[in-house]
Design a protein around this motif. Structure first.
Motif, mmCIF file in Angstrom:
data_model
loop_
_atom_site.group_PDB
_atom_site.id
_atom_site.type_symbol
_atom_site.label_atom_id
_atom_site.label_comp_id
_atom_site.label_asym_id
_atom_site.label_seq_id
_atom_site.Cartn_x
_atom_site.Cartn_y
_atom_site.Cartn_z
ATOM 1 N N ILE A 62 -4.605 -3.454 -6.882
ATOM 2 C CA ILE A 62 -4.363 -3.750 -5.465
ATOM 3 C C ILE A 62 -4.742 -2.554 -4.606
ATOM 4 O O ILE A 62 -5.400 -2.696 -3.571
ATOM 5 C CB ILE A 62 -2.893 -4.154 -5.235
ATOM 6 N N THR A 63 -4.359 -1.380 -5.034
ATOM 7 C CA THR A 63 -4.690 -0.174 -4.285
ATOM 8 C C THR A 63 -6.197 0.006 -4.166
ATOM 9 O O THR A 63 -6.705 0.374 -3.108
ATOM 10 C CB THR A 63 -4.054 1.059 -4.964
ATOM 11 N N ALA A 66 -7.607 -2.217 -1.396
ATOM 12 C CA ALA A 66 -7.220 -1.906 -0.017
ATOM 13 C C ALA A 66 -8.206 -0.873 0.529
ATOM 14 O O ALA A 66 -8.249 0.258 0.059
ATOM 15 C CB ALA A 66 -5.797 -1.358 0.023
ATOM 16 N N ASP A 67 -9.016 -1.269 1.493
ATOM 17 C CA ASP A 67 -10.106 -0.424 1.980
ATOM 18 C C ASP A 67 -9.854 0.005 3.426
ATOM 19 O O ASP A 67 -10.154 -0.747 4.361
ATOM 20 C CB ASP A 67 -11.420 -1.185 1.872
ATOM 21 N N VAL A 85 -3.830 5.553 0.202
ATOM 22 C CA VAL A 85 -3.336 4.206 -0.059
ATOM 23 C C VAL A 85 -2.619 4.221 -1.402
ATOM 24 O O VAL A 85 -3.117 4.787 -2.374
ATOM 25 C CB VAL A 85 -4.502 3.189 -0.103
ATOM 26 N N ALA A 87 0.402 1.776 -3.940
ATOM 27 C CA ALA A 87 1.189 0.546 -4.120
ATOM 28 C C ALA A 87 2.365 0.855 -5.035
ATOM 29 O O ALA A 87 2.259 1.691 -5.938
ATOM 30 C CB ALA A 87 0.319 -0.559 -4.723
#
Length: 91
Positions: A62-63, A66-67, A85, A87
């Protein structure tokens, strides 16, 4: 009120994400990793071991998806100059 010509601003954002299909997330993250332009000669591991590690870790997947650069990508005169970023599991 006057607007400054240039400013540095910190944007804080917290998302809570419910994942119904963890495999879809990890598969997409691995797909993005494989498509990335990475010089693996300069990395500690190789593509296959990095893909395997990423595919086994939902939070890292997930990390990786994430952009922060896309957040304001179409805004003229704005450049993301740093981001962090992470998670963590929700309690």
């Amino acid at each position: 009120m006057t607007t400054p010509q240039s400013a540095t601003v910190q944007v804080h954002c917290r998302l809570t994400v419910r994942v119904d299909d963890p495999a879809a997330i990890t598969e997409l993250a691995v797909q993005h990793l494989r498509a990335a332009n990475i010089d693996w000669d300069d990395e500690e591991d190789d593509l296959e071991s990095a893909a395997a590690e990423l595919g086994d870790d939902l939070l890292r997947s997930i990390t990786s998806l994430a952009d922060p650069d896309r957040l304001l990508a179409k805004v003229p005169g704005v450049e993301v100059t740093g981001a962090h970023v992470w998670a963590e599991s929700a309690r």
